[in-house]
Design a protein around this motif. Sequence first.
Motif, PDB file in Angstrom:
ATOM      1  N   ALA A  50       0.816  -1.216   0.000  1.00 48.07           N
ATOM      2  CA  ALA A  50       0.000   0.000   0.000  1.00 48.07           C
ATOM      3  C   ALA A  50       0.850   1.267   0.000  1.00 48.07           C
ATOM      4  O   ALA A  50       0.400   2.322  -0.450  1.00 48.07           O
ATOM      5  N   LEU A  51       2.081   1.177   0.481  1.00 53.45           N
ATOM      6  CA  LEU A  51       2.966   2.336   0.560  1.00 53.45           C
ATOM      7  C   LEU A  51       3.888   2.481  -0.655  1.00 53.45           C
ATOM      8  O   LEU A  51       4.560   3.497  -0.809  1.00 53.45           O
ATOM      9  N   LEU A  52       3.918   1.484  -1.503  1.00 57.63           N
ATOM     10  CA  LEU A  52       4.851   1.480  -2.634  1.00 57.63           C
ATOM     11  C   LEU A  52       4.727   2.664  -3.587  1.00 57.63           C
ATOM     12  O   LEU A  52       5.756   3.179  -4.041  1.00 57.63           O
ATOM     13  N   PRO A  53       3.537   3.142  -3.944  1.00 65.92           N
ATOM     14  CA  PRO A  53       3.465   4.232  -4.928  1.00 65.92           C
ATOM     15  C   PRO A  53       4.308   5.454  -4.574  1.00 65.92           C
ATOM     16  O   PRO A  53       4.934   6.049  -5.451  1.00 65.92           O
ATOM     17  N   ALA A  54       4.355   5.832  -3.311  1.00 65.35           N
ATOM     18  CA  ALA A  54       5.149   6.999  -2.910  1.00 65.35           C
ATOM     19  C   ALA A  54       6.631   6.786  -3.185  1.00 65.35           C
ATOM     20  O   ALA A  54       7.359   7.749  -3.457  1.00 65.35           O
ATOM     21  N   PHE A  55       7.075   5.562  -3.140  1.00 65.56           N
ATOM     22  CA  PHE A  55       8.477   5.240  -3.372  1.00 65.56           C
ATOM     23  C   PHE A  55       8.753   5.032  -4.857  1.00 65.56           C
ATOM     24  O   PHE A  55       9.753   5.512  -5.384  1.00 65.56           O
ATOM     25  N   LEU A  56       7.870   4.330  -5.530  1.00 67.56           N
ATOM     26  CA  LEU A  56       8.088   4.021  -6.940  1.00 67.56           C
ATOM     27  C   LEU A  56       7.950   5.242  -7.836  1.00 67.56           C
ATOM     28  O   LEU A  56       8.519   5.270  -8.931  1.00 67.56           O
TER      29      LEU A  56
END
Length: 72
Positions: A50-56
Amino acid sequence: MRALNASSSIVSPLRISIARRVPAADDGGWHAAAHALVSLARLDTARARALLPAFLDHQNFFVRTYGVRAAA
């Protein structure tokens, strides 16, 4: 003081708290959040996902690299 293990109820919320703080700026303050995301991915895949988009989608190549590492 007793050591915390991966099943501890405090480990996952702590890592989520840190991982949500990935800075928008490219100032180097992303290290802790990026490492926490990778650790969280090992402990709780669904929450890390769920947190991946901010990193990717981050402007910094290295932050994106840690996102990919967490996603693997």
